[in-house]
Design an enzyme around this catalytic site. Structure first.
Site, short mmCIF file in Angstrom:
data_model
loop_
_atom_site.label_atom_id
_atom_site.label_comp_id
_atom_site.label_asym_id
_atom_site.label_seq_id
_atom_site.Cartn_x
_atom_site.Cartn_y
_atom_site.Cartn_z
N TYR A 28 0.88 -1.12 -0.12
CA TYR A 28 0.01 -0.08 -0.15
C TYR A 28 0.82 1.19 0.15
O TYR A 28 1.08 1.85 1.06
CB TYR A 28 -0.87 0.12 1.08
CG TYR A 28 -2.04 -1.42 1.12
CD1 TYR A 28 -2.75 -1.33 0.19
CD2 TYR A 28 -1.97 -2.11 2.36
CE1 TYR A 28 -3.66 -2.64 0.19
CE2 TYR A 28 -2.90 -3.03 2.39
CZ TYR A 28 -3.62 -3.35 1.37
OH TYR A 28 -4.63 -4.37 1.28
N ASN A 33 -7.17 6.77 3.33
CA ASN A 33 -7.93 7.77 4.02
C ASN A 33 -8.28 7.30 5.61
O ASN A 33 -7.70 7.99 6.69
CB ASN A 33 -9.48 7.95 3.41
CG ASN A 33 -10.43 8.80 4.10
OD1 ASN A 33 -10.47 9.11 5.32
ND2 ASN A 33 -11.13 9.47 3.05
N TRP A 34 -8.95 6.21 5.92
CA TRP A 34 -9.22 5.92 7.37
C TRP A 34 -7.84 5.37 7.98
O TRP A 34 -7.86 5.52 9.12
CB TRP A 34 -10.66 5.05 7.54
CG TRP A 34 -10.60 3.61 7.22
CD1 TRP A 34 -9.82 2.93 6.21
CD2 TRP A 34 -11.29 2.48 7.84
NE1 TRP A 34 -10.24 1.71 6.32
CE2 TRP A 34 -11.04 1.29 7.03
CE3 TRP A 34 -12.01 2.55 8.95
CZ2 TRP A 34 -11.66 0.05 7.50
CZ3 TRP A 34 -12.79 1.50 9.44
CH2 TRP A 34 -12.49 0.26 8.68
N TYR A 80 1.23 -1.01 -6.85
CA TYR A 80 -0.18 -1.04 -6.54
C TYR A 80 -1.00 -1.21 -7.70
O TYR A 80 -0.99 -0.28 -8.60
CB TYR A 80 -0.48 -0.08 -5.32
CG TYR A 80 -1.94 -0.18 -4.75
CD1 TYR A 80 -2.30 -1.18 -4.02
CD2 TYR A 80 -2.78 0.62 -5.55
CE1 TYR A 80 -3.45 -1.33 -3.48
CE2 TYR A 80 -4.23 0.71 -4.94
CZ TYR A 80 -4.54 -0.57 -4.04
OH TYR A 80 -5.77 -0.51 -3.51
N GLY A 156 -14.08 -0.26 3.47
CA GLY A 156 -12.80 -0.71 4.30
C GLY A 156 -12.88 -2.30 4.43
O GLY A 156 -11.75 -2.70 4.76
N ASP A 158 -13.29 -4.86 2.44
CA ASP A 158 -13.31 -5.01 0.80
C ASP A 158 -14.19 -6.42 0.47
O ASP A 158 -15.17 -6.33 -0.30
CB ASP A 158 -11.83 -5.20 0.46
CG ASP A 158 -10.96 -4.09 0.57
OD1 ASP A 158 -11.58 -3.06 1.40
OD2 ASP A 158 -9.91 -3.91 0.09
N ARG A 191 -5.97 -13.01 0.40
CA ARG A 191 -6.43 -11.70 -0.27
C ARG A 191 -7.95 -11.94 -1.08
O ARG A 191 -8.28 -13.10 -1.02
CB ARG A 191 -5.34 -11.43 -1.42
CG ARG A 191 -4.11 -11.34 -0.97
CD ARG A 191 -4.14 -9.64 -0.27
NE ARG A 191 -4.66 -8.51 -1.04
CZ ARG A 191 -4.94 -7.28 -0.75
NH1 ARG A 191 -4.53 -7.02 0.33
NH2 ARG A 191 -5.54 -6.51 -1.40
N TRP A 345 -11.11 -9.89 4.97
CA TRP A 345 -12.29 -9.62 5.69
C TRP A 345 -13.38 -10.56 6.01
O TRP A 345 -14.23 -10.24 6.17
CB TRP A 345 -12.76 -8.00 5.20
CG TRP A 345 -11.92 -6.80 5.20
CD1 TRP A 345 -10.84 -6.41 4.66
CD2 TRP A 345 -11.81 -6.13 6.54
NE1 TRP A 345 -10.14 -5.47 5.15
CE2 TRP A 345 -10.53 -5.19 6.16
CE3 TRP A 345 -12.33 -5.85 7.61
CZ2 TRP A 345 -10.21 -4.38 7.35
CZ3 TRP A 345 -12.31 -5.14 8.43
CH2 TRP A 345 -10.90 -4.11 8.37
N GLU A 388 -0.83 -6.99 9.49
CA GLU A 388 -2.29 -6.19 8.99
C GLU A 388 -3.33 -6.66 9.64
O GLU A 388 -4.39 -5.81 10.40
CB GLU A 388 -2.18 -6.42 7.51
CG GLU A 388 -3.52 -5.77 6.91
CD GLU A 388 -3.32 -5.94 5.39
OE1 GLU A 388 -2.85 -6.94 4.70
OE2 GLU A 388 -4.24 -5.27 4.48
#
Ligand code: 2M8
Length: 414
Positions: A28, A33-34, A80, A156, A158, A191, A345, A388
């Site tokens: 990344y 943003n967050w 990326y 966020g 994903d 992923r 996620w 992560e």
């Protein structure tokens, strides 16, 4: 002396690219943003100047209509995908064309309380208010009180199972070659799948063809979820903005924000489903509840002073999900179809989600549950490092390493 805190600070130094922090090297390589909002809260604990810089650099990417994009491409990188040429946003500083959960104002209030520097807080307050208004006009044009996401990346989370039904309706065809870079940095098993990526890029193609105009996107969007986690974060941000507005004597702003907050409060409460012991999102294309069992359903704890009965039911359900896990809190209920403990996620525990839940549990008087989750999170980091995210079954640190928001979360939770 806690050496892990030193290590957390070192990670933020390593990931500094000139006043902003990349989430992690290579995987990344831009400003997210967050991520930056969480990182700013970490910096606020020991370097308020650097915390202000983090937010100021993010705001450099703000659009004229108020949106703060999910990625700001301050400098080029070829590690990326998708980069600026896929997004086609034509913004002066290259940015993506979608947004991310509005943690920004939550961070700003914390930073202001730590630093008390009105000259630096005020311009950021203005930016946050502009973004707040954008959320309500662009993402809740009918005034329901819940804001909608037009792309899974905006959540966020994903590849959360929460999107499975809605995303299946999005075609896998794209005009843009999908040349993934992420699977060259970390194990593909951790992923999103290729099929997910084709759908993610299909959506980008559609919105780019709308010239990124919010009204046209709203009309054309094949993916539109009135989302409970983002809306709860927006409400907490709204509370913090209202606090800053009053502090700075902006009484008209404060009244405007308070009205939005109240509408959203009621809208979130209407999404409570006693039979599930969770709050649910709504799929605006099908008109149906999103019943997938994910962490999002508990995030309203952060933004509401809930009735005892509701808060107790949420905490009870959280305990059921966490039973027997090495690391809580799982982003998908263990054992259900769709649960994958290592795949991003779709099950893993994330320190920043735990941070939001811990704040929410404390707010609602569940200090014991908050403390348990805090210990589970910090112990995972101390054992496995600043990964992560974590496999909740084995505790293994997964995804990118030397991760900025995990470092910030650790400092905040210690
Ligand atoms: C992940 O998302 C990006 C797209 O925004 C990706 O996978 O390429 C998510 O975990 C997101 O929540 C996070 O902000 C971002 C950077 O850490 O990575």
């Amino acid at each position: 002396m806690n050496t892990h805190i030193d290590e957390a600070k070192r990670i933020l130094v390593t990931n500094d690219r000139g006043g902003y922090t990349v989430p992690t090297d290579r995987l990344y390589p831009f400003q997210w943003n967050w991520d930056s909002a969480f990182v700013a809260m970490g910096f606020a604990l020991y370097d308020t100047d650097r915390a202000y810089r983090e937010l100021e650099r993010l705001v450099e990417g703000q659009w004229a209509d108020g949106m703060i994009p999910h990625i700001v491409f301050h400098q080029p990188s070829d590690t990326y995908f998708p980069g600026p040429s896929v997004w086609r946003t034509r913004h002066t500083i290259p940015t993506s064309g979608i947004t991310q959960p509005p943690v920004f104002a939550i961070a700003l209030r914390k930073l202001h309380e730590a630093a008390g520097n009105k000259d630096r807080t005020l311009p950021l307050y203005e930016a946050a208010l502009k973004w707040h208004r954008w959320w309500y006009s662009a993402r809740d044009p009918e005034g329901t009180g819940l804001v909608a996401l037009l792309h899974p990346w905006e959540s966020g989370s994903d590849n959360s199972p929460a999107w499975d039904v809605a995303l299946a309706r999005v075609p896998t065809t794209t005009d843009t070659p999908v040349v993934r870079k992420d699977t060259g940095h970390v194990n593909a098993e951790m992923r999103p799948r290729d099929e997910d990526y084709r759908r993610f890029i299909h959506l980008v193609d559609i919105y780019a063809a709308c010239g990124w105009d919010p009204a046209r996107q709203w009309e054309k969007a094949p993916f539109k979820i009135a989302e409970i986690q983002t809306t709860a974060i927006l409400l907490k941000a709204g509370e913090d903005l209202e606090y800053l507005a009053r502090l700075f004597g902006r009484t008209e702003d404060a009244a405007e924000i308070a009205t939005l907050n109240e509408r959203t409060r009621q809208a979130i409460l209407a999404q409570w489903r006693p039979a599930l012991s969770r709050f649910v999102s709504r799929d605006l294309i099908s008109g149906e509840d999103v019943e997938a069992a994910t962490q999002a359903g508990f995030i309203p704890l952060l933004a509401l002073d809930l009735d005892r009965q509701i808060a107790d039911a949420l905490v009870h359900e959280m305990k059921v999900w966490s039973k027997g896990l090495r690391v809580a809190f799982p982003t998908t209920k263990p054992g259900i179809a769709g649960w994958e403990p290592k795949r991003y996620w779709r099950g893993p525990a994330w320190a920043i989600i735990n941070w939001l839940l811990i704040d929410g549990l404390k707010r609602n008087g569940h200090t014991e549950a908050a403390e348990e989750l805090r210990k589970s999170t910090t112990a995972a980091i101390e054992t496995e490092g600043f990964a992560e995210y974590f496999d909740p079954i084995t505790g293994e640190g997964c995804g990118g390493l030397g991760f900025s928001w995990t470092a910030a979360a650790y400092m905040w939770l210690m």
